[in-house]
Design a protein around this motif. Sequence first.
Motif, PDB file in Angstrom:
ATOM      1  N   THR A 268       0.795  -1.221   0.000  1.00  0.00           N
ATOM      2  CA  THR A 268       0.000   0.000   0.000  1.00  0.00           C
ATOM      3  C   THR A 268       0.831   1.277   0.000  1.00  0.00           C
ATOM      4  O   THR A 268       0.290   2.355  -0.225  1.00  0.00           O
ATOM      5  N   CYS A 269       2.097   1.174   0.303  1.00  0.00           N
ATOM      6  CA  CYS A 269       2.913   2.390   0.374  1.00  0.00           C
ATOM      7  C   CYS A 269       4.058   2.301  -0.618  1.00  0.00           C
ATOM      8  O   CYS A 269       4.725   1.279  -0.696  1.00  0.00           O
ATOM      9  N   ILE A 270       4.280   3.340  -1.405  1.00  0.00           N
ATOM     10  CA  ILE A 270       5.389   3.410  -2.349  1.00  0.00           C
ATOM     11  C   ILE A 270       6.320   4.547  -1.908  1.00  0.00           C
ATOM     12  O   ILE A 270       5.896   5.676  -1.715  1.00  0.00           O
ATOM     13  N   TYR A 271       7.615   4.243  -1.749  1.00  0.00           N
ATOM     14  CA  TYR A 271       8.580   5.226  -1.287  1.00  0.00           C
ATOM     15  C   TYR A 271       9.403   5.710  -2.476  1.00  0.00           C
ATOM     16  O   TYR A 271       9.743   4.934  -3.360  1.00  0.00           O
ATOM     17  N   TYR A 272       9.773   7.016  -2.436  1.00  0.00           N
ATOM     18  CA  TYR A 272      10.587   7.569  -3.534  1.00  0.00           C
ATOM     19  C   TYR A 272      12.037   7.287  -3.298  1.00  0.00           C
ATOM     20  O   TYR A 272      12.876   8.185  -3.219  1.00  0.00           O
ATOM     21  N   ARG A 273      12.424   6.011  -3.180  1.00  0.00           N
ATOM     22  CA  ARG A 273      13.789   5.513  -3.087  1.00  0.00           C
ATOM     23  C   ARG A 273      13.963   4.447  -4.153  1.00  0.00           C
ATOM     24  O   ARG A 273      13.056   3.649  -4.407  1.00  0.00           O
ATOM     25  N   TRP A 274      15.123   4.370  -4.756  1.00  0.00           N
ATOM     26  CA  TRP A 274      15.324   3.463  -5.880  1.00  0.00           C
ATOM     27  C   TRP A 274      15.214   2.002  -5.460  1.00  0.00           C
ATOM     28  O   TRP A 274      14.842   1.147  -6.270  1.00  0.00           O
ATOM     29  N   GLN A 275      15.558   1.668  -4.204  1.00  0.00           N
ATOM     30  CA  GLN A 275      15.437   0.272  -3.775  1.00  0.00           C
ATOM     31  C   GLN A 275      13.991  -0.203  -3.852  1.00  0.00           C
ATOM     32  O   GLN A 275      13.691  -1.265  -4.413  1.00  0.00           O
ATOM     33  N   TRP A 276      13.080   0.605  -3.279  1.00  0.00           N
ATOM     34  CA  TRP A 276      11.665   0.228  -3.312  1.00  0.00           C
ATOM     35  C   TRP A 276      11.109   0.313  -4.728  1.00  0.00           C
ATOM     36  O   TRP A 276      10.269  -0.499  -5.128  1.00  0.00           O
ATOM     37  N   THR A 277      11.560   1.302  -5.484  1.00  0.00           N
ATOM     38  CA  THR A 277      11.069   1.435  -6.860  1.00  0.00           C
ATOM     39  C   THR A 277      11.448   0.228  -7.701  1.00  0.00           C
ATOM     40  O   THR A 277      10.629  -0.301  -8.466  1.00  0.00           O
ATOM     41  N   SER A 278      12.702  -0.224  -7.580  1.00  0.00           N
ATOM     42  CA  SER A 278      13.137  -1.386  -8.349  1.00  0.00           C
ATOM     43  C   SER A 278      12.391  -2.645  -7.920  1.00  0.00           C
ATOM     44  O   SER A 278      12.026  -3.483  -8.756  1.00  0.00           O
ATOM     45  N   PHE A 279      12.155  -2.771  -6.619  1.00  0.00           N
ATOM     46  CA  PHE A 279      11.442  -3.954  -6.123  1.00  0.00           C
ATOM     47  C   PHE A 279       9.992  -3.955  -6.591  1.00  0.00           C
ATOM     48  O   PHE A 279       9.484  -4.949  -7.117  1.00  0.00           O
ATOM     49  N   LEU A 280       9.305  -2.823  -6.429  1.00  0.00           N
ATOM     50  CA  LEU A 280       7.883  -2.761  -6.770  1.00  0.00           C
ATOM     51  C   LEU A 280       7.653  -2.784  -8.275  1.00  0.00           C
ATOM     52  O   LEU A 280       6.630  -3.297  -8.741  1.00  0.00           O
ATOM     53  N   ALA A 281       8.584  -2.222  -9.044  1.00  0.00           N
ATOM     54  CA  ALA A 281       8.422  -2.237 -10.500  1.00  0.00           C
ATOM     55  C   ALA A 281       8.436  -3.665 -11.035  1.00  0.00           C
ATOM     56  O   ALA A 281       7.625  -4.038 -11.889  1.00  0.00           O
ATOM     57  N   ALA A 282       9.369  -4.473 -10.542  1.00  0.00           N
ATOM     58  CA  ALA A 282       9.417  -5.869 -10.980  1.00  0.00           C
ATOM     59  C   ALA A 282       8.281  -6.686 -10.375  1.00  0.00           C
ATOM     60  O   ALA A 282       7.729  -7.582 -11.021  1.00  0.00           O
ATOM     61  N   ALA A 283       7.913  -6.365  -9.137  1.00  0.00           N
ATOM     62  CA  ALA A 283       6.831  -7.104  -8.481  1.00  0.00           C
ATOM     63  C   ALA A 283       5.471  -6.808  -9.091  1.00  0.00           C
ATOM     64  O   ALA A 283       4.516  -7.559  -8.873  1.00  0.00           O
ATOM     65  N   SER A 284       5.359  -5.724  -9.859  1.00  0.00           N
ATOM     66  CA  SER A 284       4.071  -5.391 -10.476  1.00  0.00           C
ATOM     67  C   SER A 284       3.620  -6.446 -11.475  1.00  0.00           C
ATOM     68  O   SER A 284       2.448  -6.464 -11.871  1.00  0.00           O
ATOM     69  N   THR A 285       4.532  -7.326 -11.888  1.00  0.00           N
ATOM     70  CA  THR A 285       4.139  -8.442 -12.755  1.00  0.00           C
ATOM     71  C   THR A 285       3.054  -9.284 -12.103  1.00  0.00           C
ATOM     72  O   THR A 285       2.146  -9.787 -12.773  1.00  0.00           O
ATOM     73  N   ALA A 286       3.146  -9.431 -10.789  1.00  0.00           N
ATOM     74  CA  ALA A 286       2.138 -10.207 -10.069  1.00  0.00           C
ATOM     75  C   ALA A 286       0.767  -9.560 -10.171  1.00  0.00           C
ATOM     76  O   ALA A 286      -0.258 -10.254 -10.204  1.00  0.00           O
ATOM     77  N   GLY A 287       0.721  -8.232 -10.213  1.00  0.00           N
ATOM     78  CA  GLY A 287      -0.556  -7.549 -10.375  1.00  0.00           C
ATOM     79  C   GLY A 287      -1.206  -7.870 -11.707  1.00  0.00           C
ATOM     80  O   GLY A 287      -2.426  -8.070 -11.789  1.00  0.00           O
ATOM     81  N   TYR A 288      -0.399  -7.942 -12.761  1.00  0.00           N
ATOM     82  CA  TYR A 288      -0.933  -8.313 -14.075  1.00  0.00           C
ATOM     83  C   TYR A 288      -1.468  -9.742 -14.058  1.00  0.00           C
ATOM     84  O   TYR A 288      -2.547 -10.019 -14.597  1.00  0.00           O
TER      85      TYR A 288
END
Length: 349
Positions: A268-288
Motif C-alpha cells: 500500500t505504500c510506495i517510497y521515492y527511493r530506488w530500492q523500493w522502486t526497483s522492487f515494486l516495478a518488478a513485483a508489479s508483474t504479479a498484479g498483471y
Amino acid sequence: MYIDDLPIWGIVGEIDEKGDGYYLWTTKKFDIGYNDKQIVDVNLTSEEKVKLEPGAVISFKYEVKWSPSSIKYEKRFDKYLDPNFFQHRIHWFSIFNSFMMVIFLVGLVSMILMRTLRKDYARYSKEDDLDDMEKDLGDEYGWKQVHGDVFRPTSSSMLFSALVGSGYHIAVVSLCVIIFAILGDLYTERGSLLSTAIFVYAATSPVNGYFGGSLYAKMGGKVWIRQMLLSASLMPACVCGTAFFINFIAIYYHASRAIPFGTMVAVTCIYYRWQWTSFLAAASTAGYVYLYSFYYFFFKTKMYGLFQTTFYFGYMALFSMALGIMCGTFGYIGTSVFVRKIYSTVKID
C-alpha cells in the motif's frame, strides 16, 4: 474426484441454450481398468439427463464396470501427461511472438541506456582532466549529482530486507521443486508436489536468513533479531492468517475439507527511493497475473458461488504474492548491480 489417486472428471449438470432450463445428469458409469490387483485406469461417463423442477424427486444411480488392462501400474499416469488428453492447443506462435517481443524491448532499452551512459562517461572523463580550479567553477550534473543519496539506506529497511530474503527463498524453492519434478515422479501421488515444496521450504530457510540478514546489515540495521523473526514469519503468517478466512467459507458450505491457502497481500505504500522502486516495478508483474485471473474466471471457467470464487481467487492471490516477491527480488538485484557498476567507474570527489 479421485479413485486410487487417479483423477476423474464428470458432468454434473448443464443449462440449455436459452438459459431457462437446468438439467442434472443422474447416472454415473465408472469404467475401471485393472492390472493384477492394482487399478491402472479410470473413466467416468454421465447419462440420463433430467430437468430440474420445483419439488421434483430425483433418483441417482451408478454403475461400475471392471475390465482387465495391459497398462502397467508405473505407467498409469502417462495418459494425463499427453497433451491430446486434455485437448488443449498450445499457441506456439503466440509464445514465440511474446518471447521475441520481450527480447526486442530488452535490447532496445539496453541500447538506449548504453548510448546514454557512454556519453556521460565521456563527459565525466573530460572533467577528470581539468585542474582543481576549473573543477570548482563547474557543478556536477546528471546522475553523478545524486551519488551521495544513491547508497543511503532505504526507508523501512527491515521490511525491505525481509521481502528480499523471502524472494531469494521462494526462488530457491521453485528451482528445487522443478528439478525434483523433472528427476522424479512427483505427479504419481496426490499431494506429493505440495509436500515436497513444504519440505524444501523448511530445508532452505537459511537462504532467507542469510540474504535478508546480510542486506539488513549493509543498510545499517541494528535490531537483527526482530529482522530475523520478520523474515522467518512473513510468508507463513500470510498463508496461515488467510487460512482462517478460507476455512470459515468452507465451514459455511459444509465442505468436507478446506485447502488452507488464500488472499493476496497488497503493498500500500510506495517510497521515492530506488530500492523500493526497483522492487515494486518488478513485483508489479504479479498484479498483471492477478488481474488476468479475473478475466480467466469470468470468461473461461464456469465457476460460481462464494465457495468456488473464494478458493479460486485465494489460490491466485497466494501465487501472485509469491511471484511478486520473487520478481521484486530479482528486480532489486539487477538494479543494485547496475547502480553499483555505473558509480564504480566514475571518480567521485
